[in-house]
Design a protein around this motif. Structure first.
Motif, short mmCIF file in Angstrom:
data_model
loop_
_atom_site.label_atom_id
_atom_site.label_comp_id
_atom_site.label_asym_id
_atom_site.label_seq_id
_atom_site.Cartn_x
_atom_site.Cartn_y
_atom_site.Cartn_z
N VAL A 1 27.33 72.91 30.09
CA VAL A 1 28.25 71.81 29.79
C VAL A 1 28.54 71.75 28.29
O VAL A 1 29.70 71.66 27.87
CB VAL A 1 27.68 70.47 30.29
N GLU A 2 27.48 71.86 27.48
CA GLU A 2 27.63 71.77 26.02
C GLU A 2 28.58 72.83 25.48
O GLU A 2 29.33 72.58 24.54
CB GLU A 2 26.26 71.93 25.34
N ASN A 3 28.55 74.02 26.09
CA ASN A 3 29.37 75.13 25.59
C ASN A 3 30.67 75.30 26.37
O ASN A 3 31.38 76.29 26.19
CB ASN A 3 28.56 76.42 25.61
N GLY A 4 30.99 74.34 27.26
CA GLY A 4 32.25 74.39 28.00
C GLY A 4 32.41 75.61 28.88
O GLY A 4 33.50 76.17 29.01
N ALA B 1 18.09 64.48 37.37
CA ALA B 1 16.97 63.55 37.48
C ALA B 1 17.09 62.56 36.33
O ALA B 1 17.66 62.90 35.28
CB ALA B 1 15.63 64.29 37.42
N PRO B 2 16.58 61.34 36.49
CA PRO B 2 16.65 60.36 35.40
C PRO B 2 15.93 60.86 34.14
O PRO B 2 14.93 61.58 34.24
CB PRO B 2 15.93 59.13 35.98
N ASP B 3 16.44 60.48 32.97
CA ASP B 3 15.89 60.96 31.70
C ASP B 3 14.39 60.69 31.58
O ASP B 3 13.63 61.57 31.17
CB ASP B 3 16.61 60.30 30.51
N GLU B 4 13.95 59.49 31.92
CA GLU B 4 12.53 59.14 31.76
C GLU B 4 11.65 60.05 32.64
O GLU B 4 10.58 60.50 32.21
CB GLU B 4 12.30 57.67 32.11
N ALA B 5 12.12 60.35 33.85
CA ALA B 5 11.37 61.24 34.75
C ALA B 5 11.29 62.64 34.15
O ALA B 5 10.25 63.32 34.23
CB ALA B 5 12.03 61.29 36.12
N ARG C 1 23.62 62.74 30.57
CA ARG C 1 23.61 62.85 32.02
C ARG C 1 25.01 62.68 32.61
O ARG C 1 25.42 63.42 33.50
CB ARG C 1 22.66 61.77 32.55
N ASP C 2 25.78 61.71 32.09
CA ASP C 2 27.12 61.46 32.61
C ASP C 2 28.03 62.66 32.42
O ASP C 2 28.80 63.03 33.31
CB ASP C 2 27.74 60.22 31.94
#
Length: 199
Positions: free
Chosen positions: A118-121, A134-138, A164-165
């Motif tokens: 995603v970061e590099n398109g 998964a949720p960040d905290e997990a 995450r979004d």
């Protein structure tokens, strides 16, 4: 042949999903493994990293001291960009070679396991983008427990990656890894059926 881009943030379980897909018969091109390969001792990649960051990023045996380098680059966006400018072209070249080998072998599904898709398109390079979520905290808890990395360093890496979004917005398919290992196995089995149908 179906080209699948598989991604997920640190601690999401992406590597577990990747291994399961390989067990089902997918050819897996692992960007992390390639990123390690291209900076092994004696490679031009390691020489370039040392030229940029100094000998302080070398371990006593002459290999790359990844934790030390991580401390440097994940605290400074410019230093991270400098590292990526060295490593990413080398990874891309080696990945292309492995993809060609998979095509020549007649593999139906090739999974490109890439943390920074995603970061590099890179989404448009693949027929399907699969995000392990998964949720960040997990995710933080998993990395602290499994790798012994200090919490602050895990959060720094999460902040350096797409949120995450953004990752979910890039997904064609999402594998939810907020539950048990058994639930994940069942979800990957359904994912494999879906990928074969698309292939």
């Amino acid at each position: 042949m179906l080209k699948v881009g598989l991604t997920g943030g640190i601690g999401s379980g992406k590597s577990t999903v990747s291994s399961a897909l390989a067990a089902y018969g997918a050819a897996v091109v692992d960007a992390d493994a390639i990123a390690r390969e291209v900076v092994e001792p004696g490679t031009p990649g390691l020489d370039a990293v040392v030229a940029e960051f100094g000998e302080g990023v070398l371990a006593p045996g002459g290999g790359l001291d990844r934790p030390r380098l991580g401390e440097v680059v994940f605290a400074d966006a410019d230093r991270l960009a400098a590292l990526n400018a060295i490593v990413h072209p080398l990874v891309a070249r080696r990945s292309a070679e492995l993809m060609e080998e998979a095509v020549a072998a007649g593999v139906e599904v090739v999974v490109y396991d890439v943390p920074l898709l995603v970061e590099n398109g890179l989404g448009p390079l693949y027929d399907v983008v699969v995000v392990v979520d998964a949720p960040d905290e997990a995710r933080v808890e998993r990395v602290v427990r499994s790798r012994g990395v200090p919490r602050e360093q895990v959060w720094a890496r999460i902040r350096a990656q797409a949120d995450r979004d953004a990752r979910l917005a890039a997904a064609d398919l999402v594998v939810d890894n907020s539950g048990t290992p058994q639930e994940l196995r069942e979800r990957v089995a359904r994912l494999w059926e879906d990928l074969l149908a698309r292939a």
